[in-house]
Design a protein around this motif. Structure first.
Motif, PDB file in Angstrom:
ATOM      1  N   PHE A 140       6.501 -12.092  -2.904  1.00 38.61           N
ATOM      2  CA  PHE A 140       6.132 -12.916  -2.193  1.00 38.61           C
ATOM      3  C   PHE A 140       5.747 -13.933  -2.392  1.00 38.61           C
ATOM      4  O   PHE A 140       5.747 -15.520  -2.265  1.00 38.61           O
ATOM      5  N   VAL A 141       4.895 -13.935  -3.002  1.00 40.13           N
ATOM      6  CA  VAL A 141       3.790 -15.142  -2.864  1.00 40.13           C
ATOM      7  C   VAL A 141       4.041 -16.001  -3.883  1.00 40.13           C
ATOM      8  O   VAL A 141       3.907 -17.515  -3.693  1.00 40.13           O
ATOM      9  N   ASN A 142       5.346 -16.421  -4.881  1.00 38.87           N
ATOM     10  CA  ASN A 142       6.305 -17.225  -5.897  1.00 38.87           C
ATOM     11  C   ASN A 142       7.147 -17.847  -5.033  1.00 38.87           C
ATOM     12  O   ASN A 142       7.853 -18.804  -5.345  1.00 38.87           O
ATOM     13  N   MET A 143       7.908 -16.821  -4.046  1.00 40.75           N
ATOM     14  CA  MET A 143       8.534 -17.257  -3.553  1.00 40.75           C
ATOM     15  C   MET A 143       9.089 -17.852  -1.920  1.00 40.75           C
ATOM     16  O   MET A 143       9.725 -18.502  -1.321  1.00 40.75           O
ATOM     17  N   ALA A 144       7.820 -17.173  -1.299  1.00 41.34           N
ATOM     18  CA  ALA A 144       7.881 -17.762   0.440  1.00 41.34           C
ATOM     19  C   ALA A 144       7.124 -18.243   0.529  1.00 41.34           C
ATOM     20  O   ALA A 144       6.441 -19.430  -0.907  1.00 41.34           O
ATOM     21  N   ASP A 145       7.787 -19.413   1.556  1.00 34.33           N
ATOM     22  CA  ASP A 145       7.024 -20.733   2.048  1.00 34.33           C
ATOM     23  C   ASP A 145       5.574 -21.014   2.355  1.00 34.33           C
ATOM     24  O   ASP A 145       5.542 -19.904   2.868  1.00 34.33           O
ATOM     25  N   GLU A 146       4.889 -21.768   2.161  1.00 37.49           N
ATOM     26  CA  GLU A 146       3.879 -22.019   2.476  1.00 37.49           C
ATOM     27  C   GLU A 146       3.495 -21.145   4.261  1.00 37.49           C
ATOM     28  O   GLU A 146       2.273 -20.410   4.396  1.00 37.49           O
ATOM     29  N   GLY A 147       4.261 -22.043   5.137  1.00 39.04           N
ATOM     30  CA  GLY A 147       4.152 -21.406   6.220  1.00 39.04           C
ATOM     31  C   GLY A 147       4.038 -19.504   6.610  1.00 39.04           C
ATOM     32  O   GLY A 147       3.451 -18.948   7.397  1.00 39.04           O
ATOM     33  N   ALA A 148       4.857 -19.117   5.574  1.00 42.13           N
ATOM     34  CA  ALA A 148       5.536 -17.324   5.749  1.00 42.13           C
ATOM     35  C   ALA A 148       3.909 -17.120   5.401  1.00 42.13           C
ATOM     36  O   ALA A 148       3.125 -15.782   5.862  1.00 42.13           O
ATOM     37  N   ILE A 149       3.309 -17.590   4.240  1.00 41.90           N
ATOM     38  CA  ILE A 149       2.374 -16.896   3.302  1.00 41.90           C
ATOM     39  C   ILE A 149       1.265 -16.966   4.300  1.00 41.90           C
ATOM     40  O   ILE A 149       0.102 -15.793   4.673  1.00 41.90           O
ATOM     41  N   ALA A 150       0.867 -17.903   5.253  1.00 40.50           N
ATOM     42  CA  ALA A 150       0.105 -18.405   6.192  1.00 40.50           C
ATOM     43  C   ALA A 150      -0.293 -17.365   6.736  1.00 40.50           C
ATOM     44  O   ALA A 150      -1.265 -16.377   7.884  1.00 40.50           O
ATOM     45  N   ASP A 151       1.222 -17.316   7.523  1.00 38.53           N
ATOM     46  CA  ASP A 151       1.163 -16.011   9.390  1.00 38.53           C
ATOM     47  C   ASP A 151       0.965 -14.948   8.877  1.00 38.53           C
ATOM     48  O   ASP A 151       0.206 -14.469   9.282  1.00 38.53           O
ATOM     49  N   VAL A 152       0.911 -13.955   7.003  1.00 39.79           N
ATOM     50  CA  VAL A 152       1.242 -12.216   6.804  1.00 39.79           C
ATOM     51  C   VAL A 152      -0.541 -12.802   6.790  1.00 39.79           C
ATOM     52  O   VAL A 152      -0.680 -11.800   6.564  1.00 39.79           O
ATOM     53  N   LEU A 153      -1.626 -13.880   6.123  1.00 36.44           N
ATOM     54  CA  LEU A 153      -2.631 -13.655   5.827  1.00 36.44           C
ATOM     55  C   LEU A 153      -3.434 -13.428   6.984  1.00 36.44           C
ATOM     56  O   LEU A 153      -4.388 -12.826   7.185  1.00 36.44           O
ATOM     57  N   TYR A 154      -3.025 -14.543   8.171  1.00 37.86           N
ATOM     58  CA  TYR A 154      -4.067 -14.297   9.215  1.00 37.86           C
ATOM     59  C   TYR A 154      -3.337 -12.597   9.979  1.00 37.86           C
ATOM     60  O   TYR A 154      -4.279 -12.701  10.743  1.00 37.86           O
ATOM     61  N   ILE A 169      -1.983 -21.246  -2.572  1.00 37.20           N
ATOM     62  CA  ILE A 169      -1.285 -20.236  -3.806  1.00 37.20           C
ATOM     63  C   ILE A 169       0.065 -20.670  -3.849  1.00 37.20           C
ATOM     64  O   ILE A 169       0.469 -21.067  -5.141  1.00 37.20           O
ATOM     65  N   VAL A 170       0.861 -21.721  -3.129  1.00 38.69           N
ATOM     66  CA  VAL A 170       1.799 -22.224  -3.039  1.00 38.69           C
ATOM     67  C   VAL A 170       1.437 -23.492  -4.777  1.00 38.69           C
ATOM     68  O   VAL A 170       2.215 -23.504  -5.108  1.00 38.69           O
ATOM     69  N   ALA A 171       0.290 -24.504  -4.223  1.00 43.64           N
ATOM     70  CA  ALA A 171       0.406 -25.343  -5.699  1.00 43.64           C
ATOM     71  C   ALA A 171      -0.232 -24.657  -6.764  1.00 43.64           C
ATOM     72  O   ALA A 171      -0.050 -25.182  -7.940  1.00 43.64           O
ATOM     73  N   ALA A 172      -0.654 -23.240  -7.104  1.00 43.13           N
ATOM     74  CA  ALA A 172      -0.776 -22.964  -8.300  1.00 43.13           C
ATOM     75  C   ALA A 172       0.244 -21.676  -8.530  1.00 43.13           C
ATOM     76  O   ALA A 172       0.330 -20.903  -9.697  1.00 43.13           O
ATOM     77  N   ARG A 173       1.611 -21.541  -7.908  1.00 39.64           N
ATOM     78  CA  ARG A 173       2.131 -20.778  -8.341  1.00 39.64           C
ATOM     79  C   ARG A 173       2.954 -20.982  -9.887  1.00 39.64           C
ATOM     80  O   ARG A 173       2.637 -22.782  -9.563  1.00 39.64           O
ATOM     81  N   PRO A 174       3.827 -20.950 -10.868  1.00 38.48           N
ATOM     82  CA  PRO A 174       3.907 -18.927 -10.540  1.00 38.48           C
ATOM     83  C   PRO A 174       2.373 -17.961 -10.645  1.00 38.48           C
ATOM     84  O   PRO A 174       1.951 -18.473 -11.521  1.00 38.48           O
ATOM     85  N   ILE A 175       2.466 -17.540 -10.081  1.00 35.58           N
ATOM     86  CA  ILE A 175       1.237 -16.532  -9.686  1.00 35.58           C
ATOM     87  C   ILE A 175       1.675 -15.322 -10.529  1.00 35.58           C
ATOM     88  O   ILE A 175       2.426 -14.869  -9.461  1.00 35.58           O
ATOM     89  N   THR A 176       0.903 -14.416 -11.535  1.00 37.41           N
ATOM     90  CA  THR A 176       1.904 -12.917 -11.722  1.00 37.41           C
ATOM     91  C   THR A 176       0.948 -12.087 -11.772  1.00 37.41           C
ATOM     92  O   THR A 176       1.071 -10.945 -12.019  1.00 37.41           O
ATOM     93  N   ARG A 177      -0.291 -12.456 -12.232  1.00 42.20           N
ATOM     94  CA  ARG A 177      -1.434 -11.721 -11.775  1.00 42.20           C
ATOM     95  C   ARG A 177      -2.618 -11.211 -11.013  1.00 42.20           C
ATOM     96  O   ARG A 177      -3.042 -11.873 -10.700  1.00 42.20           O
ATOM     97  N   THR A 178      -2.887 -10.009 -10.968  1.00 42.27           N
ATOM     98  CA  THR A 178      -4.356  -9.779  -8.873  1.00 42.27           C
ATOM     99  C   THR A 178      -5.447 -10.146  -9.766  1.00 42.27           C
ATOM    100  O   THR A 178      -5.890 -11.133  -8.882  1.00 42.27           O
ATOM    101  N   GLY A 179      -5.493 -11.140 -11.610  1.00 41.41           N
ATOM    102  CA  GLY A 179      -6.965 -11.879 -11.457  1.00 41.41           C
ATOM    103  C   GLY A 179      -6.608 -13.341 -10.803  1.00 41.41           C
ATOM    104  O   GLY A 179      -7.445 -13.605 -10.866  1.00 41.41           O
TER     105      GLY A 179
END
Length: 318
Positions: A140-154, A169-179
């Motif tokens: 999800f965090v690596n493939m969803a667009d920024e707007g979709a991620i923002a909507d989920v978080l809100y 999140i989008v700027a930091a991709r890819p993200i693969t670890r919880t840390g």
């Protein structure tokens, strides 16, 4: 549920209050819709109930095998979501039932296993899948667009700066670890070691709810419970955050005749429907003693109701 791992072996929240509300008689058929470590199921069996226990997590089902062996035919584990409880119980010729219990959210055992990726307290793969299949949190965090991620978080995390976090999140991709994800969120929102609440909590909660379709599961599960409960049967639902509790509260108020129908989650229904629930209890919160013994209980709310003899309001999911 909280993202803080349990500091002791799993303890069922509001156990005495749940079991008392169910009014179990020997020989009754009960559903533990969220088996987990089996705390509620164990108490139901001790009261003489026959129990069908559901869990979508294959690890929970596997761990419950010894309890099945010890129950001498009184316990059946069902590897399914609780939204499927009507179909699963019908297939086993177990409808109607005398009680349905739900403990909503992620379990302490899942939180404690870093490899499951639910918590940022210990670094692990960014997974969060209760059923261990389908889209992961990393997907999800690596493939969803920024707007979709923002909507989920809100929507699911009540994150007031959801757009800022999504952008980070989008700027930091890819993200693969919880840390990694926790670090990105903390950096985006600002975090000091003495802050009372880690700002990553809301993001992890939101993504977990989205990945596991938790609110949809809850709506479907409530509707299924309405359909399988016998007249006089009891429903007990323990929730751990406000989104879930509001859904349960509204469902019970509406189904008991306390609200007009129709909302984002609940369909339009005829005003002539007779109440399908009665004796709706007020929300029950854990005592200070229980919270001291089990900090996980702090945010819990129990809501209960009794099924009437009226027909279920809908044949479909909420």
């Amino acid at each position: 549920m909280s993202d803080r791992p349990a500091t002791a072996p799993h303890v069922p929240v509001l156990l005495d209050e749940v079991i008392d509300a169910l009014a179990i008689a020997a020989g009754d058929v009960h559903v533990d819709a969220t088996f987990g470590a089996g705390g509620y199921t164990r108490a139901m069996l001790a009261r003489g109930a026959r129990v069908f226990a559901f869990d979508r997590d294959p690890d929970a089902i596997a761990a419950g095998a010894a309890m099945v062996d010890a129950a001498d035919g009184a316990l059946m584990l069902v590897p399914a979501t609780f939204s499927a409880l009507e179909a699963e119980l019908t297939a086993r010729d177990a409808v109607p039932v005398h009680g349905v219990t739900m403990d909503i959210g992620v379990s302490s055992m899942q939180l404690d296993q870093a490899e499951r990726g639910f918590s940022f307290q210990s670094d692990g793969p960014l997974d969060m899948r209760m059923s261990q299949e389908g889209e992961s949190a990393a997907d999800f965090v690596n493939m969803a667009d920024e707007g979709a991620i923002a909507d989920v978080l809100y929507q699911y995390g009540d994150e007031p700066r959801s757009r800022r976090v999504a952008r980070a999140i989008v700027a930091a991709r890819p993200i693969t670890r919880t840390g990694e994800l926790a670090h990105v969120v903390r950096r985006a929102l600002g975090y000091k070691a003495h802050d009372k609440k880690d700002p990553a909590t809301r993001t992890f909660q939101a993504i977990r709810i989205h990945i596991n379709r938790e609110l949809g599961e809850l709506a479907d599960g409530l509707a299924a419970a309405e359909r399988v409960l016998a007249p006089g049967g009891r429903l007990a639902v323990v929730t751990f955050h406000s989104l879930e509790d509001r859904m349960v509260k509204r469902f019970l108020r509406e189904r008991s005749g306390g609200l007009p129908s129709g909302s984002r989650h609940l369909p339009e229904v005829a005003a002539a429907h007779a109440p399908s629930f009665e004796a709706v209890g007020r929300g029950v919160r854990p005592s200070e003693d229980e919270i001291a013994r089990n900090p996980r209980a702090r945010s819990a709310t129990l809501r209960t109701a009794r099924r009437t003899s009226a027909a279920a309001w809908t044949e479909g999911a909420l």
